[in-house]
Write a protein that holds these residues in place. Structure first.
Motif, PDB file in Angstrom:
ATOM      1  N   GLU A 246       0.837  -1.219   0.000  1.00  0.00           N
ATOM      2  CA  GLU A 246       0.000   0.000   0.000  1.00  0.00           C
ATOM      3  C   GLU A 246       0.864   1.259   0.000  1.00  0.00           C
ATOM      4  N   GLN A 247       1.986   1.189   0.710  1.00  0.00           N
ATOM      5  CA  GLN A 247       2.866   2.361   0.778  1.00  0.00           C
ATOM      6  C   GLN A 247       3.478   2.672  -0.596  1.00  0.00           C
ATOM      7  N   TYR A 248       3.913   1.627  -1.297  1.00  0.00           N
ATOM      8  CA  TYR A 248       4.454   1.858  -2.658  1.00  0.00           C
ATOM      9  C   TYR A 248       3.368   2.434  -3.562  1.00  0.00           C
ATOM     10  N   GLN A 249       2.153   1.872  -3.445  1.00  0.00           N
ATOM     11  CA  GLN A 249       1.076   2.352  -4.320  1.00  0.00           C
ATOM     12  C   GLN A 249       0.719   3.795  -3.989  1.00  0.00           C
ATOM     13  N   ALA A 250       0.775   4.122  -2.704  1.00  0.00           N
ATOM     14  CA  ALA A 250       0.445   5.502  -2.301  1.00  0.00           C
ATOM     15  C   ALA A 250       1.442   6.500  -2.897  1.00  0.00           C
ATOM     16  N   HIS A 251       2.682   6.033  -3.129  1.00  0.00           N
ATOM     17  CA  HIS A 251       3.687   6.926  -3.729  1.00  0.00           C
ATOM     18  C   HIS A 251       3.779   6.744  -5.252  1.00  0.00           C
ATOM     19  N   ASP A 252       2.784   6.067  -5.803  1.00  0.00           N
ATOM     20  CA  ASP A 252       2.650   5.902  -7.253  1.00  0.00           C
ATOM     21  C   ASP A 252       3.928   5.426  -7.942  1.00  0.00           C
ATOM     22  N   LEU A 253       4.296   4.182  -7.639  1.00  0.00           N
ATOM     23  CA  LEU A 253       5.491   3.576  -8.233  1.00  0.00           C
ATOM     24  C   LEU A 253       5.375   3.509  -9.760  1.00  0.00           C
ATOM     25  N   ASP A 254       4.140   3.258 -10.276  1.00  0.00           N
ATOM     26  CA  ASP A 254       3.970   3.184 -11.739  1.00  0.00           C
ATOM     27  C   ASP A 254       4.379   4.498 -12.390  1.00  0.00           C
ATOM     28  N   LYS A 255       3.952   5.592 -11.782  1.00  0.00           N
ATOM     29  CA  LYS A 255       4.277   6.897 -12.382  1.00  0.00           C
ATOM     30  C   LYS A 255       5.785   7.165 -12.290  1.00  0.00           C
ATOM     31  N   THR A 256       6.374   6.768 -11.168  1.00  0.00           N
ATOM     32  CA  THR A 256       7.821   6.967 -11.015  1.00  0.00           C
ATOM     33  C   THR A 256       8.577   6.200 -12.111  1.00  0.00           C
ATOM     34  N   SER A 257       8.173   4.942 -12.364  1.00  0.00           N
ATOM     35  CA  SER A 257       8.840   4.153 -13.405  1.00  0.00           C
ATOM     36  C   SER A 257       8.588   4.755 -14.785  1.00  0.00           C
ATOM     37  N   ASP A 258       7.351   5.204 -14.991  1.00  0.00           N
ATOM     38  CA  ASP A 258       7.011   5.829 -16.274  1.00  0.00           C
ATOM     39  C   ASP A 258       7.895   7.062 -16.514  1.00  0.00           C
ATOM     40  N   ASP A 259       8.023   7.890 -15.498  1.00  0.00           N
ATOM     41  CA  ASP A 259       8.860   9.106 -15.618  1.00  0.00           C
ATOM     42  C   ASP A 259      10.327   8.733 -15.835  1.00  0.00           C
ATOM     43  N   ALA A 260      10.795   7.713 -15.101  1.00  0.00           N
ATOM     44  CA  ALA A 260      12.210   7.316 -15.192  1.00  0.00           C
ATOM     45  C   ALA A 260      12.533   6.832 -16.605  1.00  0.00           C
ATOM     46  N   VAL A 261      11.669   5.961 -17.159  1.00  0.00           N
ATOM     47  CA  VAL A 261      11.952   5.393 -18.486  1.00  0.00           C
ATOM     48  C   VAL A 261      11.868   6.489 -19.552  1.00  0.00           C
ATOM     49  N   LYS A 262      10.867   7.371 -19.430  1.00  0.00           N
ATOM     50  CA  LYS A 262      10.756   8.456 -20.427  1.00  0.00           C
ATOM     51  C   LYS A 262      11.985   9.367 -20.380  1.00  0.00           C
ATOM     52  N   ALA A 263      12.452   9.668 -19.166  1.00  0.00           N
ATOM     53  CA  ALA A 263      13.629  10.545 -19.029  1.00  0.00           C
ATOM     54  C   ALA A 263      14.868   9.879 -19.641  1.00  0.00           C
ATOM     55  N   ALA A 264      15.006   8.558 -19.437  1.00  0.00           N
ATOM     56  CA  ALA A 264      16.175   7.855 -19.979  1.00  0.00           C
ATOM     57  C   ALA A 264      16.085   7.748 -21.507  1.00  0.00           C
ATOM     58  N   VAL A 265      14.867   7.527 -22.047  1.00  0.00           N
ATOM     59  CA  VAL A 265      14.704   7.488 -23.518  1.00  0.00           C
ATOM     60  C   VAL A 265      15.101   8.839 -24.105  1.00  0.00           C
ATOM     61  N   LYS A 266      14.622   9.915 -23.459  1.00  0.00           N
ATOM     62  CA  LYS A 266      14.919  11.271 -23.949  1.00  0.00           C
ATOM     63  C   LYS A 266      16.434  11.491 -23.991  1.00  0.00           C
ATOM     64  N   ARG A 267      17.102  11.042 -22.925  1.00  0.00           N
ATOM     65  CA  ARG A 267      18.559  11.219 -22.860  1.00  0.00           C
ATOM     66  C   ARG A 267      19.272  10.370 -23.926  1.00  0.00           C
ATOM     67  N   ASN A 268      18.765   9.160 -24.178  1.00  0.00           N
ATOM     68  CA  ASN A 268      19.337   8.326 -25.250  1.00  0.00           C
ATOM     69  C   ASN A 268      19.235   9.057 -26.588  1.00  0.00           C
ATOM     70  N   GLN A 269      18.067   9.691 -26.807  1.00  0.00           N
ATOM     71  CA  GLN A 269      17.871  10.397 -28.080  1.00  0.00           C
ATOM     72  C   GLN A 269      18.794  11.616 -28.175  1.00  0.00           C
ATOM     73  N   GLU A 270      18.972  12.310 -27.033  1.00  0.00           N
ATOM     74  CA  GLU A 270      19.881  13.481 -27.036  1.00  0.00           C
ATOM     75  C   GLU A 270      21.318  13.034 -27.312  1.00  0.00           C
ATOM     76  N   MET A 271      21.707  11.902 -26.675  1.00  0.00           N
ATOM     77  CA  MET A 271      23.091  11.444 -26.819  1.00  0.00           C
ATOM     78  C   MET A 271      23.383  10.980 -28.259  1.00  0.00           C
ATOM     79  N   ALA A 272      22.343  10.437 -28.919  1.00  0.00           N
ATOM     80  CA  ALA A 272      22.543   9.992 -30.310  1.00  0.00           C
ATOM     81  C   ALA A 272      22.987  11.158 -31.186  1.00  0.00           C
ATOM     82  N   LYS A 273      22.554  12.378 -30.798  1.00  0.00           N
ATOM     83  CA  LYS A 273      22.908  13.557 -31.613  1.00  0.00           C
ATOM     84  C   LYS A 273      24.332  14.029 -31.349  1.00  0.00           C
ATOM     85  N   LEU A 274      24.949  13.549 -30.267  1.00  0.00           N
ATOM     86  CA  LEU A 274      26.311  13.991 -29.928  1.00  0.00           C
ATOM     87  C   LEU A 274      27.356  13.353 -30.835  1.00  0.00           C
ATOM     88  N   PHE A 275      27.014  12.208 -31.429  1.00  0.00           N
ATOM     89  CA  PHE A 275      28.036  11.478 -32.208  1.00  0.00           C
ATOM     90  C   PHE A 275      27.750  11.552 -33.705  1.00  0.00           C
TER      91      PHE A 275
END
Ligand SMILES: NC(=O)c1ccc[n+]([C@@H]2O[C@H](COP(=O)([O-])OP(=O)(O)OC[C@H]3O[C@@H](n4cnc5c(N)ncnc54)[C@H](OP(=O)(O)O)[C@@H]3O)[C@@H](O)[C@H]2O)c1
Length: 275
Positions: A246-275
């Protein structure tokens, strides 16, 4: 050409190459068909001794000798390494080119190595170093089914392989499986801290957390249930696990994972432009 007859050259003898070659040799790949190059001597000596592979300080020499070239240097060195190969290897278009470098897109390799290359990008993750990797693979449309079967077999030696549809999907795989070990370590460290905060010994807390993570992963692999259903199966109504969950759900673990993966995808796309 079958797995057994191809000569494969690894440019760069770092951690990832050592693991992949170790996995290939353990799986029965003939070591006299494996070539490795590196500027410094120590890693080559170690690989020649323990794995009996051919070694060289000359990238072009081993690339010329091979049917498959694996580019395994850091991304920031790739342009220079490819420029030298283009100058010194005559028939790059006849060879299968594989890269394990993060971020650099196939289109960029075409600008480095020529428009006629056929190429596979592999995104291994760090657990490959202990034979439990999750490698994502993507190929351009010139790569044959035989090439794909060959490269799948090579990377199966360090864990599981998953072909994805395109490089955008590879960015997503990188954000989940490539970055994933860090997310799991973060979560494991937080569980360890929670136990220590209640007075538990640090080492004992670590042992408890890591074995629990291993057990949960193995149960997930062995089960056909959805992960959410597995979680429900080990959560009795009104019990202590339910209170914790219940404590994990109250802190919305799904949203945290969603935000984490989106942020990492964005960074992968930014890094692709560096090379
Ligand atoms: N490790 C991972 O978990 C992981 C995961 C996904 C992707 N990758 C990718 O895999 C690639 C290799 O990673 P790694 O962890 O194996 O790195 P690493 O341990 O630093 O290995 C890179 C190797 O390249 C050698 N090198 C440097 N310049 C070279 C040149 N001009 N020609 C040939 N070799 C050269 C280095 O030799 P010296 O040490 O003698 O300079 C070193 O042995 C990177 O592109 C990385 O992005 C790694």
């Amino acid at each position: 050409m079958t797995t057994q007859t191809r000569k494969i050259a690894f440019i760069g003898a770092g951690n990832m190459t050592q693991s992949i070659v170790g996995g290939m040799v353990s799986s029965g790949y003939p070591s006299d068909h494996i070539f490795v190059s590196n500027p410094s001597a120590g890693k080559l000596e170690k690989m020649a001794q323990s794995l009996n592979v051919h070694t060289s300080h000359d990238n072009a020499e081993i690339a010329n000798a091979a049917d498959v070239i694996v580019l395994a240097v850091k991304p920031q060195l790739m342009a220079d390494v490819c420029a030298a190969l283009t100058e010194q290897v005559s028939n790059l278009a006849d060879k299968l080119i594989v890269t394990i470098a993060a971020g650099i897109r196939i289109e960029k390799y075409r600008s480095y190595l020529g428009d006629t290359i056929r190429m596979v990008r592999v995104m291994p993750n760090t657990p490959s170093l202990v034979g439990k990797g999750m490698s994502g693979l993507v190929a351009d449309d010139r790569v044959s089914d035989d090439d794909k079967a060959y490269i799948t077999e090579a990377f199966d030696g360090v864990g599981e392989t998953l072909w994805v549809a395109d490089e955008d999907e590879l960015d997503i795989l990188g954000a989940v499986a490539g970055s994933g070990p860090a997310y799991f370590f973060e979560f494991m460290a937080s569980l360890q801290k929670a136990a220590v905060n209640l007075g538990f010994d640090r080492e004992k807390a670590r042992a408890m957390v890591q074995q629990t993570a291993l057990g949960a992963a193995e149960m997930a692999i062995a089960s056909e249930l959805e992960l959410e259903d597995l979680r429900k199966q080990v959560t009795s109504k009104g019990g202590s696990t339910a209170k914790g969950v219940e404590q994990y759900q109250a802190h919305d673990l799904d949203k945290t994972s969603d935000d984490a993966v989106k942020a990492a995808v964005k960074r992968n796309q930014e890094m692709a432009k560096l090379f």
